[in-house]
Design a protein around this motif. Sequence first.
Motif, PDB file in Angstrom:
ATOM      1  N   LEU A  84      62.671  67.345   3.581  1.00  0.00           N
ATOM      2  CA  LEU A  84      62.774  68.450   4.542  1.00  0.00           C
ATOM      3  C   LEU A  84      61.476  69.243   4.609  1.00  0.00           C
ATOM      4  N   VAL A  85      60.835  69.463   3.464  1.00  0.00           N
ATOM      5  CA  VAL A  85      59.543  70.161   3.457  1.00  0.00           C
ATOM      6  C   VAL A  85      58.508  69.365   4.246  1.00  0.00           C
ATOM      7  N   LEU A  86      58.467  68.051   4.039  1.00  0.00           N
ATOM      8  CA  LEU A  86      57.529  67.200   4.780  1.00  0.00           C
ATOM      9  C   LEU A  86      57.808  67.258   6.276  1.00  0.00           C
ATOM     10  N   VAL A  87      59.079  67.232   6.645  1.00  0.00           N
ATOM     11  CA  VAL A  87      59.447  67.270   8.064  1.00  0.00           C
ATOM     12  C   VAL A  87      58.995  68.572   8.703  1.00  0.00           C
ATOM     13  N   LEU A  88      59.279  69.691   8.038  1.00  0.00           N
ATOM     14  CA  LEU A  88      58.949  70.998   8.618  1.00  0.00           C
ATOM     15  C   LEU A  88      57.439  71.208   8.692  1.00  0.00           C
ATOM     16  N   VAL A  89      56.736  70.870   7.628  1.00  0.00           N
ATOM     17  CA  VAL A  89      55.290  71.118   7.596  1.00  0.00           C
ATOM     18  C   VAL A  89      54.567  70.233   8.610  1.00  0.00           C
TER      19      VAL A  89
ATOM     20  N   GLY B 260      55.889  68.092  10.928  1.00  0.00           N
ATOM     21  CA  GLY B 260      56.467  68.077  12.263  1.00  0.00           C
ATOM     22  C   GLY B 260      56.002  69.258  13.101  1.00  0.00           C
ATOM     23  N   LEU B 261      56.082  70.464  12.528  1.00  0.00           N
ATOM     24  CA  LEU B 261      55.638  71.659  13.246  1.00  0.00           C
ATOM     25  C   LEU B 261      54.129  71.658  13.459  1.00  0.00           C
ATOM     26  N   LEU B 262      53.385  71.223  12.435  1.00  0.00           N
ATOM     27  CA  LEU B 262      51.927  71.221  12.544  1.00  0.00           C
ATOM     28  C   LEU B 262      51.442  70.257  13.628  1.00  0.00           C
ATOM     29  N   LEU B 263      51.973  69.046  13.624  1.00  0.00           N
ATOM     30  CA  LEU B 263      51.554  68.058  14.628  1.00  0.00           C
ATOM     31  C   LEU B 263      51.965  68.502  16.028  1.00  0.00           C
ATOM     32  N   GLY B 264      53.149  69.070  16.157  1.00  0.00           N
ATOM     33  CA  GLY B 264      53.579  69.567  17.462  1.00  0.00           C
ATOM     34  C   GLY B 264      52.705  70.699  17.960  1.00  0.00           C
ATOM     35  N   TRP B 265      52.337  71.603  17.041  1.00  0.00           N
ATOM     36  CA  TRP B 265      51.444  72.725  17.373  1.00  0.00           C
ATOM     37  C   TRP B 265      50.098  72.200  17.851  1.00  0.00           C
ATOM     38  N   ILE B 266      49.494  71.292  17.085  1.00  0.00           N
ATOM     39  CA  ILE B 266      48.175  70.771  17.433  1.00  0.00           C
ATOM     40  C   ILE B 266      48.217  70.031  18.767  1.00  0.00           C
ATOM     41  N   GLY B 267      49.257  69.220  18.959  1.00  0.00           N
ATOM     42  CA  GLY B 267      49.363  68.474  20.212  1.00  0.00           C
ATOM     43  C   GLY B 267      49.477  69.373  21.429  1.00  0.00           C
ATOM     44  N   ALA B 268      50.222  70.473  21.306  1.00  0.00           N
ATOM     45  CA  ALA B 268      50.401  71.380  22.438  1.00  0.00           C
ATOM     46  C   ALA B 268      49.170  72.241  22.689  1.00  0.00           C
ATOM     47  N   VAL B 269      48.488  72.679  21.618  1.00  0.00           N
ATOM     48  CA  VAL B 269      47.384  73.620  21.763  1.00  0.00           C
ATOM     49  C   VAL B 269      46.064  72.908  22.040  1.00  0.00           C
ATOM     50  N   ARG B 270      45.796  71.847  21.301  1.00  0.00           N
ATOM     51  CA  ARG B 270      44.509  71.164  21.429  1.00  0.00           C
ATOM     52  C   ARG B 270      44.448  70.295  22.688  1.00  0.00           C
ATOM     53  N   GLY B 271      45.489  69.505  22.909  1.00  0.00           N
ATOM     54  CA  GLY B 271      45.472  68.586  24.050  1.00  0.00           C
ATOM     55  C   GLY B 271      44.422  67.493  23.864  1.00  0.00           C
ATOM     56  N   GLY B 272      44.083  66.817  24.931  1.00  0.00           N
ATOM     57  CA  GLY B 272      43.017  65.825  24.909  1.00  0.00           C
ATOM     58  C   GLY B 272      43.295  64.672  23.967  1.00  0.00           C
ATOM     59  N   LYS B 273      42.242  64.227  23.257  1.00  0.00           N
ATOM     60  CA  LYS B 273      42.348  63.081  22.361  1.00  0.00           C
ATOM     61  C   LYS B 273      43.270  63.370  21.181  1.00  0.00           C
ATOM     62  N   ALA B 274      43.258  64.604  20.700  1.00  0.00           N
ATOM     63  CA  ALA B 274      44.135  64.954  19.580  1.00  0.00           C
ATOM     64  C   ALA B 274      45.591  64.799  19.973  1.00  0.00           C
ATOM     65  N   ASP B 275      45.927  65.264  21.178  1.00  0.00           N
ATOM     66  CA  ASP B 275      47.298  65.129  21.662  1.00  0.00           C
ATOM     67  C   ASP B 275      47.672  63.665  21.843  1.00  0.00           C
ATOM     68  N   SER B 276      46.765  62.866  22.387  1.00  0.00           N
ATOM     69  CA  SER B 276      47.036  61.437  22.585  1.00  0.00           C
ATOM     70  C   SER B 276      47.260  60.732  21.255  1.00  0.00           C
ATOM     71  N   ALA B 277      46.428  61.057  20.258  1.00  0.00           N
ATOM     72  CA  ALA B 277      46.583  60.447  18.939  1.00  0.00           C
ATOM     73  C   ALA B 277      47.920  60.829  18.310  1.00  0.00           C
ATOM     74  N   ILE B 278      48.308  62.082  18.480  1.00  0.00           N
ATOM     75  CA  ILE B 278      49.584  62.539  17.916  1.00  0.00           C
ATOM     76  C   ILE B 278      50.751  61.864  18.629  1.00  0.00           C
ATOM     77  N   LEU B 279      50.667  61.686  19.932  1.00  0.00           N
ATOM     78  CA  LEU B 279      51.740  61.012  20.672  1.00  0.00           C
ATOM     79  C   LEU B 279      51.902  59.567  20.190  1.00  0.00           C
ATOM     80  N   VAL B 280      50.783  58.886  19.977  1.00  0.00           N
ATOM     81  CA  VAL B 280      50.852  57.506  19.488  1.00  0.00           C
ATOM     82  C   VAL B 280      51.450  57.476  18.083  1.00  0.00           C
ATOM     83  N   THR B 281      50.986  58.383  17.225  1.00  0.00           N
ATOM     84  CA  THR B 281      51.460  58.425  15.838  1.00  0.00           C
ATOM     85  C   THR B 281      52.949  58.729  15.766  1.00  0.00           C
ATOM     86  N   THR B 282      53.386  59.714  16.533  1.00  0.00           N
ATOM     87  CA  THR B 282      54.802  60.071  16.505  1.00  0.00           C
ATOM     88  C   THR B 282      55.671  58.982  17.124  1.00  0.00           C
TER      89      THR B 282
END
Length: 319
Positions: A109-114, A116-138
């Motif tokens: 649960l700790v891994l999921v929250l840390v 999951g929230l972090l990757l979602g935050w970065i994907g929404a805020v950064r966008g671009g290549k970071a968002d694309s990489a996160i979409l592929v990873t997820t």
Amino acid sequence: MSFLRFAVRRLAEMAATLLGASFVIFGALYLAPGNPASFLLGGRSASPEALQAINEHYHLDDPFAVRYLNWLGQVVQGDFGRSITYRTDVSRLLADRLPNTLMLISMALVLVLVFGLLLGWIGAVRGGKADSAILVTTTVAIGTPSFVAAVLLQGLFAVKLGWFPTGGAGDGFGQMLWHLTLPAIALALYLIGMLARVTRAAMLQVLGQEHVTAARSRGVSASQVIRRHVFRNALGTVLTTGGLIVSTLLVCTVLVESAFSVGGIGQLLELSTTTKDFPTVQAISLIMVALFMTVNLVVDLLHPLIDPRVTLGPAKKAP
């Protein structure tokens, strides 16, 4: 509706639901083929007298309603009966194995929250290549079942590299952390991808709302806008996935514990189901249902605190 009245009403609903679930759990096992007497005999033939003695000892010949009411009365008093397979009290079995499962679920649960929230935050805020990489990873994470992740992690990091133990739960807090790292990652992988996607979508939706634009126009810093106006408002949507996260952890822990021989209640549930150990299966199933409903209650009570737009109880009709 006041907080107290809502909590009392939900507790009453939980009690009624748990009562119905107890009847389904108790009855479903008796509809399945096979019986505990067959396991106790170990495939050996037995005289009618010996078979009758076993049935009388475990009350297998009693009417269904009598067995259910007797079992329910014992459960209310905290007595889950005696394990047919292990020949000991079910409560003792659960007390011995529950810490391993709780530790595994807590780490996952700790891994999921840390992450999951972090990757979602970065994907929404950064966008671009970071968002694309996160979409592929997820996408890869969501498409990898827990038992597949368990086999891959065990084969690579435990067998080939030798960085982690291949199984067991270890003794002591430090040893448990080391032994349960791979099982926790395998258990959390799918949920990390799911929570990251939910967080990203919720934050992107809030980013396009007028109050965010107004805050930026007033000169509020970008970090404060994201933290106070975007992420906080998106948490309401993220919180609604709490029940799904817990239910997935409870279900998948059976597979992960078996793969890593953790020795928790998930592995106990699998073994007890195979051997038709009715009291043990019923106790574990009932505990899982109660835990799931408790998490949903906590989510419902926390939701209005995180999002003031949400009200307790049913929505009022417009006049």
